[in-house]
Motif scaffolding. Structure first.
Motif, mmCIF file in Angstrom:
data_model
loop_
_atom_site.group_PDB
_atom_site.id
_atom_site.type_symbol
_atom_site.label_atom_id
_atom_site.label_comp_id
_atom_site.label_asym_id
_atom_site.label_seq_id
_atom_site.Cartn_x
_atom_site.Cartn_y
_atom_site.Cartn_z
ATOM 1 N N HIS A 89 1.107 -5.172 5.698
ATOM 2 C CA HIS A 89 1.990 -4.059 5.342
ATOM 3 C C HIS A 89 1.676 -2.848 6.205
ATOM 4 O O HIS A 89 0.504 -2.515 6.427
ATOM 5 C CB HIS A 89 1.787 -3.709 3.860
ATOM 6 N N LEU A 90 2.710 -2.186 6.711
ATOM 7 C CA LEU A 90 2.598 -0.894 7.377
ATOM 8 C C LEU A 90 3.177 0.176 6.461
ATOM 9 O O LEU A 90 4.258 -0.005 5.896
ATOM 10 C CB LEU A 90 3.365 -0.891 8.695
ATOM 11 N N PHE A 91 2.461 1.296 6.321
ATOM 12 C CA PHE A 91 2.952 2.398 5.499
ATOM 13 C C PHE A 91 2.811 3.695 6.282
ATOM 14 O O PHE A 91 1.733 4.010 6.797
ATOM 15 C CB PHE A 91 2.169 2.512 4.189
ATOM 16 N N LYS A 92 3.910 4.471 6.360
ATOM 17 C CA LYS A 92 3.901 5.742 7.070
ATOM 18 C C LYS A 92 3.584 6.868 6.096
ATOM 19 O O LYS A 92 4.372 7.173 5.205
ATOM 20 C CB LYS A 92 5.251 5.983 7.750
ATOM 21 N N GLU A 93 2.427 7.499 6.277
ATOM 22 C CA GLU A 93 2.066 8.642 5.431
ATOM 23 C C GLU A 93 2.839 9.886 5.851
ATOM 24 O O GLU A 93 3.320 10.639 5.016
ATOM 25 C CB GLU A 93 0.556 8.891 5.500
ATOM 26 N N ASP A 94 2.920 10.125 7.144
ATOM 27 C CA ASP A 94 3.774 11.161 7.712
ATOM 28 C C ASP A 94 4.110 10.714 9.127
ATOM 29 O O ASP A 94 3.881 9.559 9.484
ATOM 30 C CB ASP A 94 3.105 12.550 7.678
ATOM 31 N N ASN A 95 4.669 11.592 9.935
ATOM 32 C CA ASN A 95 5.071 11.181 11.278
ATOM 33 C C ASN A 95 3.949 11.263 12.300
ATOM 34 O O ASN A 95 4.199 11.231 13.513
ATOM 35 C CB ASN A 95 6.283 11.988 11.734
ATOM 36 N N HIS A 96 2.711 11.337 11.815
ATOM 37 C CA HIS A 96 1.544 11.284 12.691
ATOM 38 C C HIS A 96 0.544 10.209 12.249
ATOM 39 O O HIS A 96 -0.198 9.667 13.068
ATOM 40 C CB HIS A 96 0.836 12.642 12.733
ATOM 41 N N ILE A 97 0.528 9.905 10.963
ATOM 42 C CA ILE A 97 -0.476 8.988 10.405
ATOM 43 C C ILE A 97 0.217 7.830 9.698
ATOM 44 O O ILE A 97 1.201 8.024 8.977
ATOM 45 C CB ILE A 97 -1.398 9.724 9.411
ATOM 46 N N GLN A 107 12.888 12.399 -5.619
ATOM 47 C CA GLN A 107 12.585 13.159 -6.830
ATOM 48 C C GLN A 107 11.149 12.932 -7.298
ATOM 49 O O GLN A 107 10.762 13.408 -8.354
ATOM 50 C CB GLN A 107 13.559 12.772 -7.947
ATOM 51 N N GLY A 108 10.381 12.190 -6.507
ATOM 52 C CA GLY A 108 8.998 11.911 -6.862
ATOM 53 C C GLY A 108 8.813 10.744 -7.801
ATOM 54 O O GLY A 108 7.717 10.532 -8.313
ATOM 55 N N HIS A 109 9.879 9.968 -8.047
ATOM 56 C CA HIS A 109 9.766 8.801 -8.915
ATOM 57 C C HIS A 109 9.274 7.596 -8.115
ATOM 58 O O HIS A 109 9.595 7.435 -6.931
ATOM 59 C CB HIS A 109 11.117 8.476 -9.553
ATOM 60 N N PHE A 110 8.510 6.747 -8.774
ATOM 61 C CA PHE A 110 7.980 5.525 -8.190
ATOM 62 C C PHE A 110 8.995 4.419 -8.472
ATOM 63 O O PHE A 110 9.243 4.085 -9.624
ATOM 64 C CB PHE A 110 6.624 5.216 -8.844
ATOM 65 N N ILE A 111 9.623 3.886 -7.426
ATOM 66 C CA ILE A 111 10.663 2.884 -7.633
ATOM 67 C C ILE A 111 10.190 1.507 -7.181
ATOM 68 O O ILE A 111 9.370 1.390 -6.256
ATOM 69 C CB ILE A 111 11.971 3.254 -6.900
ATOM 70 N N ILE A 112 10.682 0.466 -7.837
ATOM 71 C CA ILE A 112 10.381 -0.923 -7.469
ATOM 72 C C ILE A 112 11.690 -1.702 -7.433
ATOM 73 O O ILE A 112 12.528 -1.574 -8.326
ATOM 74 C CB ILE A 112 9.411 -1.574 -8.467
ATOM 75 N N LEU A 113 11.871 -2.501 -6.396
ATOM 76 C CA LEU A 113 12.952 -3.479 -6.317
ATOM 77 C C LEU A 113 12.301 -4.851 -6.257
ATOM 78 O O LEU A 113 11.384 -5.067 -5.449
ATOM 79 C CB LEU A 113 13.834 -3.245 -5.094
ATOM 80 N N TYR A 114 12.761 -5.788 -7.086
ATOM 81 C CA TYR A 114 12.043 -7.067 -7.163
ATOM 82 C C TYR A 114 12.974 -8.213 -7.541
ATOM 83 O O TYR A 114 14.048 -8.022 -8.110
ATOM 84 C CB TYR A 114 10.906 -6.976 -8.182
ATOM 85 N N SER A 115 12.527 -9.421 -7.203
ATOM 86 C CA SER A 115 13.147 -10.676 -7.633
ATOM 87 C C SER A 115 12.052 -11.583 -8.151
ATOM 88 O O SER A 115 10.895 -11.507 -7.703
ATOM 89 C CB SER A 115 13.870 -11.364 -6.475
ATOM 90 N N PHE A 154 0.851 -1.192 0.000
ATOM 91 C CA PHE A 154 0.000 0.000 0.000
ATOM 92 C C PHE A 154 0.885 1.240 0.000
ATOM 93 O O PHE A 154 1.952 1.252 0.606
ATOM 94 C CB PHE A 154 -0.894 -0.009 1.235
ATOM 95 N N GLN A 155 0.428 2.284 -0.698
ATOM 96 C CA GLN A 155 1.205 3.530 -0.784
ATOM 97 C C GLN A 155 0.250 4.709 -0.938
ATOM 98 O O GLN A 155 -0.831 4.573 -1.532
ATOM 99 C CB GLN A 155 2.128 3.480 -2.003
ATOM 100 N N VAL A 156 0.631 5.857 -0.403
ATOM 101 C CA VAL A 156 -0.064 7.119 -0.656
ATOM 102 C C VAL A 156 0.823 7.939 -1.575
ATOM 103 O O VAL A 156 1.970 8.244 -1.237
ATOM 104 C CB VAL A 156 -0.362 7.884 0.642
ATOM 105 N N LEU A 157 0.314 8.304 -2.749
ATOM 106 C CA LEU A 157 1.089 9.070 -3.713
ATOM 107 C C LEU A 157 1.148 10.544 -3.308
ATOM 108 O O LEU A 157 0.324 11.011 -2.496
ATOM 109 C CB LEU A 157 0.482 8.921 -5.107
ATOM 110 N N PRO A 158 2.089 11.320 -3.845
ATOM 111 C CA PRO A 158 2.255 12.727 -3.433
ATOM 112 C C PRO A 158 1.005 13.583 -3.579
ATOM 113 O O PRO A 158 0.842 14.561 -2.850
ATOM 114 C CB PRO A 158 3.380 13.217 -4.355
ATOM 115 N N HIS A 159 0.124 13.248 -4.524
ATOM 116 C CA HIS A 159 -1.097 14.051 -4.705
ATOM 117 C C HIS A 159 -2.277 13.488 -3.926
ATOM 118 O O HIS A 159 -3.412 13.933 -4.125
ATOM 119 C CB HIS A 159 -1.435 14.142 -6.197
ATOM 120 N N GLY A 160 -2.043 12.497 -3.073
ATOM 121 C CA GLY A 160 -3.079 12.008 -2.177
ATOM 122 C C GLY A 160 -3.779 10.727 -2.596
ATOM 123 O O GLY A 160 -4.540 10.169 -1.812
#
Length: 369
Positions: free
Chosen positions: A341-349, A89-97, A26-32
């Protein structure tokens, strides 16, 4: 305690194109927008569920990342193990095997180290997208030739000190049965590799004392197999890195510490009051309180209740090396949760997502109180 701000259940049966999810994030993108990246068994691609606004329905996007590399012919059955992040830089990166089925085994654990043999051919690759997944750069192999590295935990973007904006990820070597961490200070152009994360002497002693004159090849192999696995990293206010992991001779969660941005690690030590967790997945994150120089480290995992399982969120106290329960899912499950999965949106949420045995994705938005 923590506060649940929002909850939803995504029934994957509504999407005819989704059969069995083998890995998701899960991810939150820069525009929400909210985005769930996922791979399916026997499909050489990563797909994306996207939700534009909180009350909008989830949509399966037409664009996807398709693995262009000639790895699939080795076996008719395979899965993609991956992790992703938005870089500085705002790029969406993936690391995979790419994991092939001749090395997969039936297991109730999401720990990939329990599912691959010593002979797996699984190089680690990196790719990025400048438009949040609509198109992708050609994958670059990160792991040295002949090395097998599988993504273990989440990509951590560093927030403290001189290395702000760098990212770090723990990876698992199935041949060495060890974790190591890789870091990049330039958004994936160059990579630095850490030393292995080693179990403590106490873990080796769990195998019993061995007389130097009576060492057998079998016993030597057994000692070599006592490694570290299932690693997840948190960055602390003082710049230290805590790596939460398992070791092969213990059912507790263990911790290793780095004071040099992940280049070297202490031997592991167990969390003192952590309940035994032989099966199921776990994850962790830290909500940094930079103003007060405090840390709020959380661990999400399974706890067995007789012959059932519940999902629990604990808070970790690094001074006492103990955990305190902060939240538990209301339902009990017949099988442990193997994908979470845990995802940190910011340091409060932050966000909790997990996949139930019935192929339903649960999503909770949590705030620290």
């Amino acid at each position: 305690m923590v506060k649940v701000n929002f909850t939803e259940v995504i029934n994957l049966e509504h999407f005819s194109q989704i059969s069995t999810i083998s890995n998701f994030q899960f991810q939150v993108l820069p525009h929400g927008q909210h985005i769930i990246s996922f791979s399916q068994k026997n499909q050489p691609k990563i797909q994306f569920l996207v939700k534009e606004l909180e009350n909008n329905p989830w949509k399966l996007e037409e664009y996807e990342f398709i693995n262009p590399l000639d790895q699939i012919s080795k076996s008719p059955d395979f899965c993609i193990q991956f992790t992703n992040q938005i870089d500085n830089q705002g790029h969406f990166i993936i690391l995979y095997s790419l994991i092939h089925s001749n090395t997969l085994s039936d297991t109730k654990s999401n720990d990939i180290s329990d599912s691959i043999s010593d002979t797996v051919d699984a190089p680690l690759y990196y790719t990025s997208s400048h438009n949040y997944g609509k198109s992708w750069e050609k994958p670059i192999q990160i792991s040295p030739e002949g090395e097998n590295w599988v993504p273990s935990g989440n990509v951590v973007m560093l927030e403290v000190g001189y290395h702000i904006g760098s990212f770090l990820i723990p990876v698992y070597n199935p041949i060495g049965k060890r974790l190591l961490c890789i870091t990049s200070n330039d958004n994936g152009k160059l990579w630095n590799f850490s030393l292995y994360v080693e179990p403590s002497e106490e873990n080796l002693n769990d195998l019993g004392e061995i007389d130097e004159l009576e060492k057998s090849n079998e016993k030597i192999d057994e000692i070599a197999s006592v490694g570290t696995k299932d690693g997840h990293v948190c960055e602390l206010n003082d710049g230290k890195l805590f790596l939460f992991c398992r070791v092969h001779t213990s059912n507790k969660i263990h911790i290793a510490i780095s004071k040099d941005v992940g280049a070297t690690w202490t031997e592991t030590k167990p969390i003192e009051n952590f309940p035994g967790m032989d099966v199921g997945a776990f994850d962790c994150l830290n909500l940094l309180d930079l103003e007060n120089s405090t840390d709020n480290m959380f661990v999400l995992g399974n706890q067995q209740v007789q012959n059932q399982f519940r999902l629990v969120l604990w808070k970790y106290d690094s001074v006492k090396n103990q955990i305190v329960e902060m939240w538990a899912h209301s339902d009990l499950f017949h099988d442990p949760i193997t994908q979470l999965h845990l995802f940190k949106e910011d340091n409060h949420i932050f966000h909790i997502t997990f996949l139930s045995p019935e192929q339903k994705l649960y999503h909770y938005e949590i705030s620290k109180t």
